[in-house]
Design a protein around this motif. Structure first.
Motif, PDB file in Angstrom:
ATOM      1  N   ALA A  22      -7.469   1.021 -18.480  1.00 39.57           N
ATOM      2  CA  ALA A  22      -8.799   1.230 -19.055  1.00 39.57           C
ATOM      3  C   ALA A  22      -8.953   0.437 -20.353  1.00 39.57           C
ATOM      4  CB  ALA A  22      -9.026   2.718 -19.306  1.00 39.57           C
ATOM      5  N   LEU A  23      -7.865   0.358 -21.124  1.00 44.02           N
ATOM      6  CA  LEU A  23      -7.900  -0.409 -22.365  1.00 44.02           C
ATOM      7  C   LEU A  23      -7.986  -1.904 -22.103  1.00 44.02           C
ATOM      8  CD1 LEU A  23      -5.149   1.328 -24.555  1.00 44.02           C
ATOM      9  CD2 LEU A  23      -7.610   1.292 -25.007  1.00 44.02           C
ATOM     10  N   TYR A  24      -7.275  -2.337 -21.059  1.00 39.60           N
ATOM     11  CA  TYR A  24      -7.138  -3.774 -20.775  1.00 39.60           C
ATOM     12  C   TYR A  24      -7.001  -3.960 -19.275  1.00 39.60           C
ATOM     13  CZ  TYR A  24      -5.211  -8.548 -21.292  1.00 39.60           C
ATOM     14  OH  TYR A  24      -4.979  -9.917 -21.235  1.00 39.60           O
ATOM     15  N   PRO A  25      -8.111  -4.208 -18.574  1.00 36.48           N
ATOM     16  CA  PRO A  25      -8.075  -4.287 -17.103  1.00 36.48           C
ATOM     17  C   PRO A  25      -7.073  -5.293 -16.550  1.00 36.48           C
ATOM     18  CG  PRO A  25     -10.336  -4.148 -17.875  1.00 36.48           C
ATOM     19  CD  PRO A  25      -9.487  -4.322 -19.106  1.00 36.48           C
ATOM     20  N   ALA A  26      -6.706  -6.300 -17.344  1.00 33.86           N
ATOM     21  CA  ALA A  26      -5.747  -7.304 -16.871  1.00 33.86           C
ATOM     22  C   ALA A  26      -4.304  -6.850 -17.000  1.00 33.86           C
ATOM     23  CB  ALA A  26      -5.938  -8.614 -17.637  1.00 33.86           C
ATOM     24  N   TYR A  27      -4.083  -5.653 -17.519  1.00 35.10           N
ATOM     25  CA  TYR A  27      -2.723  -5.138 -17.682  1.00 35.10           C
ATOM     26  C   TYR A  27      -2.019  -5.082 -16.327  1.00 35.10           C
ATOM     27  CZ  TYR A  27       1.010  -1.808 -18.889  1.00 35.10           C
ATOM     28  OH  TYR A  27       2.221  -1.178 -19.074  1.00 35.10           O
ATOM     29  N   LYS A  28      -0.879  -5.729 -16.240  1.00 34.67           N
ATOM     30  CA  LYS A  28      -0.062  -5.812 -15.023  1.00 34.67           C
ATOM     31  C   LYS A  28      -0.799  -6.457 -13.843  1.00 34.67           C
ATOM     32  CE  LYS A  28       3.207  -2.085 -16.028  1.00 34.67           C
ATOM     33  NZ  LYS A  28       3.869  -0.850 -15.543  1.00 34.67           N
ATOM     34  N   ALA A  29      -1.896  -7.165 -14.120  1.00 37.00           N
ATOM     35  CA  ALA A  29      -2.682  -7.756 -13.032  1.00 37.00           C
ATOM     36  C   ALA A  29      -1.960  -8.926 -12.373  1.00 37.00           C
ATOM     37  CB  ALA A  29      -4.040  -8.222 -13.562  1.00 37.00           C
ATOM     38  N   ASN A  30      -0.940  -9.452 -13.040  1.00 40.06           N
ATOM     39  CA  ASN A  30      -0.216 -10.598 -12.483  1.00 40.06           C
ATOM     40  C   ASN A  30       0.887 -10.186 -11.516  1.00 40.06           C
ATOM     41  OD1 ASN A  30       1.164  -9.379 -14.611  1.00 40.06           O
ATOM     42  ND2 ASN A  30       2.217 -11.262 -15.217  1.00 40.06           N
ATOM     43  N   ARG A  31       1.077  -8.900 -11.316  1.00 37.15           N
ATOM     44  CA  ARG A  31       2.135  -8.436 -10.424  1.00 37.15           C
ATOM     45  C   ARG A  31       1.690  -8.530  -8.969  1.00 37.15           C
ATOM     46  NH1 ARG A  31       5.578  -3.392 -12.874  1.00 37.15           N
ATOM     47  NH2 ARG A  31       6.020  -4.300 -14.921  1.00 37.15           N
ATOM     48  N   SER A  32       2.592  -8.988  -8.145  1.00 33.40           N
ATOM     49  CA  SER A  32       2.282  -9.078  -6.724  1.00 33.40           C
ATOM     50  C   SER A  32       2.460  -7.718  -6.068  1.00 33.40           C
ATOM     51  CB  SER A  32       3.186 -10.113  -6.046  1.00 33.40           C
ATOM     52  OG  SER A  32       4.546  -9.788  -6.255  1.00 33.40           O
ATOM     53  N   ALA A  33       1.843  -7.540  -4.909  1.00 35.14           N
ATOM     54  CA  ALA A  33       1.968  -6.283  -4.180  1.00 35.14           C
ATOM     55  C   ALA A  33       3.408  -6.117  -3.700  1.00 35.14           C
ATOM     56  CB  ALA A  33       1.014  -6.278  -2.993  1.00 35.14           C
ATOM     57  N   PRO A  34       3.897  -4.883  -3.599  1.00 36.92           N
ATOM     58  CA  PRO A  34       5.260  -4.670  -3.107  1.00 36.92           C
ATOM     59  C   PRO A  34       5.391  -5.107  -1.665  1.00 36.92           C
ATOM     60  CG  PRO A  34       4.077  -2.582  -3.257  1.00 36.92           C
ATOM     61  CD  PRO A  34       3.215  -3.611  -3.904  1.00 36.92           C
ATOM     62  N   PRO A  35       6.577  -5.502  -1.226  1.00 35.80           N
ATOM     63  CA  PRO A  35       6.781  -5.909   0.171  1.00 35.80           C
ATOM     64  C   PRO A  35       6.344  -4.792   1.116  1.00 35.80           C
ATOM     65  CG  PRO A  35       8.717  -6.408  -1.160  1.00 35.80           C
ATOM     66  CD  PRO A  35       7.811  -5.598  -2.022  1.00 35.80           C
ATOM     67  N   ALA A  36       5.760  -5.191   2.226  1.00 33.53           N
ATOM     68  CA  ALA A  36       5.216  -4.211   3.175  1.00 33.53           C
ATOM     69  C   ALA A  36       6.281  -3.240   3.683  1.00 33.53           C
ATOM     70  CB  ALA A  36       4.578  -4.939   4.353  1.00 33.53           C
ATOM     71  N   ASP A  37       7.503  -3.716   3.845  1.00 33.29           N
ATOM     72  CA  ASP A  37       8.544  -2.827   4.361  1.00 33.29           C
ATOM     73  C   ASP A  37       9.098  -1.878   3.296  1.00 33.29           C
ATOM     74  OD1 ASP A  37       9.780  -4.796   2.920  1.00 33.29           O
ATOM     75  OD2 ASP A  37      11.325  -5.248   4.403  1.00 33.29           O
ATOM     76  N   LEU A  38       8.724  -2.125   2.022  1.00 36.39           N
ATOM     77  CA  LEU A  38       9.170  -1.227   0.953  1.00 36.39           C
ATOM     78  C   LEU A  38       8.224  -0.040   0.775  1.00 36.39           C
ATOM     79  CD1 LEU A  38      11.116  -0.640  -1.412  1.00 36.39           C
ATOM     80  CD2 LEU A  38       9.655  -2.086  -2.849  1.00 36.39           C
ATOM     81  N   VAL A  39       6.945  -0.256   1.025  1.00 39.00           N
ATOM     82  CA  VAL A  39       5.934   0.781   0.772  1.00 39.00           C
ATOM     83  C   VAL A  39       6.254   2.108   1.455  1.00 39.00           C
ATOM     84  CG1 VAL A  39       3.497   1.385   1.065  1.00 39.00           C
ATOM     85  CG2 VAL A  39       4.137  -0.921   0.306  1.00 39.00           C
ATOM     86  N   PRO A  40       6.669   2.117   2.741  1.00 42.34           N
ATOM     87  CA  PRO A  40       6.989   3.406   3.377  1.00 42.34           C
ATOM     88  C   PRO A  40       8.168   4.135   2.729  1.00 42.34           C
ATOM     89  CG  PRO A  40       6.697   1.676   5.026  1.00 42.34           C
ATOM     90  CD  PRO A  40       6.788   1.001   3.696  1.00 42.34           C
ATOM     91  N   GLN A  41       8.951   3.420   1.927  1.00 43.66           N
ATOM     92  CA  GLN A  41      10.104   4.042   1.285  1.00 43.66           C
ATOM     93  C   GLN A  41       9.718   4.895   0.082  1.00 43.66           C
ATOM     94  OE1 GLN A  41      13.064   3.490   2.858  1.00 43.66           O
ATOM     95  NE2 GLN A  41      11.859   2.235   4.266  1.00 43.66           N
ATOM     96  N   PHE A  42       8.534   4.644  -0.478  1.00 42.86           N
ATOM     97  CA  PHE A  42       8.145   5.359  -1.700  1.00 42.86           C
ATOM     98  C   PHE A  42       8.133   6.876  -1.517  1.00 42.86           C
ATOM     99  CE2 PHE A  42       5.681   1.328  -3.122  1.00 42.86           C
ATOM    100  CZ  PHE A  42       6.856   0.779  -3.595  1.00 42.86           C
ATOM    101  N   PRO A  43       7.463   7.405  -0.489  1.00 41.83           N
ATOM    102  CA  PRO A  43       7.513   8.864  -0.315  1.00 41.83           C
ATOM    103  C   PRO A  43       8.910   9.370   0.021  1.00 41.83           C
ATOM    104  CG  PRO A  43       6.369   7.822   1.539  1.00 41.83           C
ATOM    105  CD  PRO A  43       6.547   6.778   0.489  1.00 41.83           C
TER     106      PRO A  43
END
Length: 250
Positions: A22-43
């Motif tokens: 909210a303070l700075y919309p570009a905060y961490k905006a340069n980070r790429s999305a996590p690999p698709a096979d990693l996302v199911p591991q989060f839960p």
């Protein structure tokens, strides 16, 4: 490291929509999305924490580092020795007597492609940032952070920032006396109102919040033995054969 804790917090980022966005919309905006096979591991990571009888901690608006800062302050105030297990340099601002970090080993140690385990106290913070932990935020505000897309002051890196903070004492004094800086480019940068505002914003982005109204109280984070049946069932479901046998034998 020979430490037997009485309390243990396993802390996650709940979402990327922290107050810093909210303070700075570009905060961490340069980070790429996590690999698709990693996302199911989060839960599953959270379920693993629960299986071992612990509580996964996460909270809207704040990042994991803010919760770590809050619990560290609370535990230290209660008389505990605090050990933060992380390799995240941003957490070095929390180091003080009674609060240390532990950076676990990683990578391939034998072939020199990893990082050896180490305990991080004030000397290690000074070695990395060039200043004591209480000045780390000031250095980061000036130097910025490309990983998190924190802008900082153009042309000023960690080494130069540490030199400036060491000379003037703190960021506010430095900015108030920027006209005295001998190096012309640095003097010009830190006398530019837009860039000064950028540095002040950067300080808000890098400073960790240590007074979060935590939804999970510190007292709820005491270590307890896991339920053997739940633990073994989870490990079997994950097909962790070796650790399943070890858990079943204890």
């Amino acid at each position: 490291v020979g430490v037997k804790p009485t309390h243990l917090a396993i802390i996650f980022d709940k979402s990327e929509n922290s107050f810093r966005k909210a303070l700075y919309p570009a905060y961490k905006a340069n980070r790429s999305a996590p690999p698709a096979d990693l996302v199911p591991q989060f839960p599953l990571m959270r379920e693993a924490v629960k299986a071992f009888g612990l509580h996964p901690v996460e909270q809207d608006t704040y990042e994991a580092d803010d919760l770590i800062a809050t619990y560290a302050r609370q535990a230290h105030a209660a008389g505990a020795d605090v050990l933060i297990v992380s390799a995240d340099k941003d957490l070095m601002q929390l180091v003080r007597p009674g609060v240390a970090m532990y950076d676990p080993a990683s990578g391939d140690q034998k072939n020199g492609k990893g990082r050896a385990e180490r305990r991080i106290g004030e000397p290690e913070v000074v070695d990395y940032f060039g200043v004591t932990p209480d000045k780390v935020v000031d250095v980061q505000a000036l130097a910025g952070d490309s990983t998190d897309n924190v802008p900082g002051a153009p042309g000023i890196g960690i080494k130069t920032a540490a030199q400036l903070i060491g000379e003037y004492g703190d960021l506010d004094t430095l900015l108030a006396r920027a006209g005295e800086i001998k190096q012309p480019k640095r003097r010009e940068t830190l006398n530019n109102p837009d860039l000064v505002e950028q540095v002040r914003l950067s300080r808000k982005l890098v400073a960790l919040v240590d007074d979060v109204k935590a939804e999970t109280p510190l007292n709820d984070l005491g270590l307890v033995d896991p339920d053997p049946a739940k633990l073994v069932a989870f490990l079997k479901a994950m097909e962790f054969s070796t650790i399943t046998r070890r858990a079943a034998e204890t």
